[in-house]
Write an enzyme that holds these catalytic residues in place. Structure first.
Site, mmCIF file in Angstrom:
data_model
loop_
_atom_site.group_PDB
_atom_site.id
_atom_site.type_symbol
_atom_site.label_atom_id
_atom_site.label_comp_id
_atom_site.label_asym_id
_atom_site.label_seq_id
_atom_site.Cartn_x
_atom_site.Cartn_y
_atom_site.Cartn_z
ATOM 1 N N HIS A 18 0.809 -1.217 0.000
ATOM 2 C CA HIS A 18 0.000 0.000 0.000
ATOM 3 C C HIS A 18 0.845 1.270 0.000
ATOM 4 O O HIS A 18 0.452 2.274 -0.598
ATOM 5 C CB HIS A 18 -0.962 -0.039 1.193
ATOM 6 C CG HIS A 18 -1.996 -1.112 1.054
ATOM 7 N ND1 HIS A 18 -2.652 -1.685 2.131
ATOM 8 C CD2 HIS A 18 -2.492 -1.730 -0.053
ATOM 9 C CE1 HIS A 18 -3.507 -2.593 1.689
ATOM 10 N NE2 HIS A 18 -3.423 -2.633 0.374
ATOM 11 N N HIS A 41 -7.601 -8.749 -7.732
ATOM 12 C CA HIS A 41 -7.930 -9.624 -6.591
ATOM 13 C C HIS A 41 -8.251 -8.717 -5.402
ATOM 14 O O HIS A 41 -7.466 -8.566 -4.478
ATOM 15 C CB HIS A 41 -6.766 -10.549 -6.265
ATOM 16 C CG HIS A 41 -6.395 -11.492 -7.379
ATOM 17 N ND1 HIS A 41 -5.742 -11.074 -8.526
ATOM 18 C CD2 HIS A 41 -6.593 -12.827 -7.525
ATOM 19 C CE1 HIS A 41 -5.546 -12.129 -9.325
ATOM 20 N NE2 HIS A 41 -6.055 -13.193 -8.741
ATOM 21 N N SER A 99 -6.908 -2.388 -0.821
ATOM 22 C CA SER A 99 -6.480 -1.630 -1.998
ATOM 23 C C SER A 99 -7.633 -0.944 -2.731
ATOM 24 O O SER A 99 -7.448 0.188 -3.214
ATOM 25 C CB SER A 99 -5.679 -2.518 -2.946
ATOM 26 O OG SER A 99 -6.355 -3.718 -3.231
ATOM 27 N N GLU A 117 -13.364 -9.635 -7.715
ATOM 28 C CA GLU A 117 -13.238 -10.597 -6.628
ATOM 29 C C GLU A 117 -14.052 -11.840 -6.979
ATOM 30 O O GLU A 117 -15.233 -11.740 -7.307
ATOM 31 C CB GLU A 117 -13.729 -9.987 -5.312
ATOM 32 C CG GLU A 117 -13.758 -10.955 -4.144
ATOM 33 C CD GLU A 117 -12.418 -11.643 -3.910
ATOM 34 O OE1 GLU A 117 -12.425 -12.871 -3.714
ATOM 35 O OE2 GLU A 117 -11.371 -10.957 -3.913
ATOM 36 N N GLY A 143 -9.852 -12.446 -11.753
ATOM 37 C CA GLY A 143 -9.115 -11.231 -12.078
ATOM 38 C C GLY A 143 -8.265 -11.345 -13.328
ATOM 39 O O GLY A 143 -8.120 -10.380 -14.082
ATOM 40 N N ASP A 168 -2.841 -8.908 -7.139
ATOM 41 C CA ASP A 168 -2.508 -9.308 -5.772
ATOM 42 C C ASP A 168 -3.131 -10.674 -5.482
ATOM 43 O O ASP A 168 -4.029 -10.795 -4.649
ATOM 44 C CB ASP A 168 -3.021 -8.242 -4.793
ATOM 45 C CG ASP A 168 -2.678 -8.561 -3.352
ATOM 46 O OD1 ASP A 168 -1.756 -9.370 -3.121
ATOM 47 O OD2 ASP A 168 -3.350 -8.014 -2.463
#
Length: 285
Positions: A18, A41, A99, A117, A143, A168
């Site tokens: 982050h 993700h 995120s 997701e 994703g 991610d």
């Protein structure tokens, strides 16, 4: 499908990811053209660190908890802590932004965000968390498949020449996940070569990642930068000893800004012989 990020929210890997992600977004928003961000993700986008899941692992204590307590003066870390504070002002003192929340907070009114997701319960919570934000489109889908479907980005008549793709994955397939990610990045760069791409990855044994570094350097991007934080020696395949972020087409001087932040994070979050590592795998011509 078994992975739930709520167990790991706010840990040292989240902090690295982050801090770097905000630095990338700030560099991109310095120019006026609208941006498109794809979070492949996304999870649920917002977490409670006093939940049973977070309390069961206690990982946030060695991440955001330690960082808030010491608050080093590095500007990228200060920026990150300001955003976390804004999230807590809105959602409570034990909230932690995923995120998607960070993207929604720092991007602008004419920017657009696609958050993907696959897990139905997580996707439903993600949709609920951003129901009032017209900039955020939530997709209950894989994703990697979304990278094929949504790139190059176009919403109605609007085309986006700039933006960020954050990848991610949970690495449930462990090293096989790198094969999937590299393949997806290669195809995405063919579709949207000017985009900035950031792939997060765990580090257990760093020497096992050498094939990944070689393949990342061979991708058809202008540049490839890795930023890594190890909180302990990478001498055990059973632990996540650190993590890294591969950034393709990195914004100008991202490495200059990240380097002192990485060393500050290593000093604060390190448990035993921490390391900060920043390296260009490929430099723009």
């Amino acid at each position: 499908m078994n992975y739930r990020h709520a167990f790991h929210a706010g840990n040292h890997a989240d902090v690295l990811k982050h801090v770097a992600m905000l630095a990338i977004c700030d560099a991109l928003t310095a120019k006026p053209a609208p941006l498109f961000a794809l979070d492949t993700h996304a999870g649920r986008g917002l977490y409670a660190l006093d939940s049973n899941s977070a309390q069961r692992t206690g990982e946030a204590e060695g991440g955001i908890g330690r960082l808030v307590a010491e608050a080093p003066s590095d500007p990228l870390i200060t920026r990150y802590l300001q955003v976390v504070r804004a999230c807590r002002n809105e959602h409570g003192r034990m909230a932690y932004p995923g995120s998607p929340w960070l993207l929604a907070h720092v991007l602008r009114e004419d920017d657009r965000i696609a958050a993907c997701e696959l897990h139905p319960e997580e996707a439903a919570q993600l949709r609920s968390n951003f129901a009032r934000d017209q900039r955020v489109a939530v997709h209950e889908r894989d994703g990697y498949a979304a990278m094929k479907a949504l790139l190059p980005p176009r919403i109605g008549e609007a085309k986006f020449g700039r933006g960020l793709v954050l990848i991610d994955p949970p690495y449930e397939a462990q090293l096989e996940e790198f094969d999937t990610a590299i393949s997806a990045l290669r195809e995405a760069l063919g579709r949207w070569p000017q985009g900035c791409y950031a792939l997060w990855y765990p580090i257990k044994l760093r020497r096992a990642l050498q094939p990944f570094y070689r393949r990342a350097a061979a991708l058809p991007a202008k540049s490839a930068l890795v930023a890594e934080l190890l909180v302990r020696p990478d001498d055990s395949p059973l632990l996540m000893n650190g993590s890294g972020l591969l950034v393709l087409n990195a914004p100008f001087q991202l490495d200059v800004k990240l380097r002192p932040a990485l060393h500050a994070l290593a000093k604060v979050l390190g448990e035993r012989h921490p390391q900060a590592h920043l390296e260009w795998l490929k430099v723009a011509a």
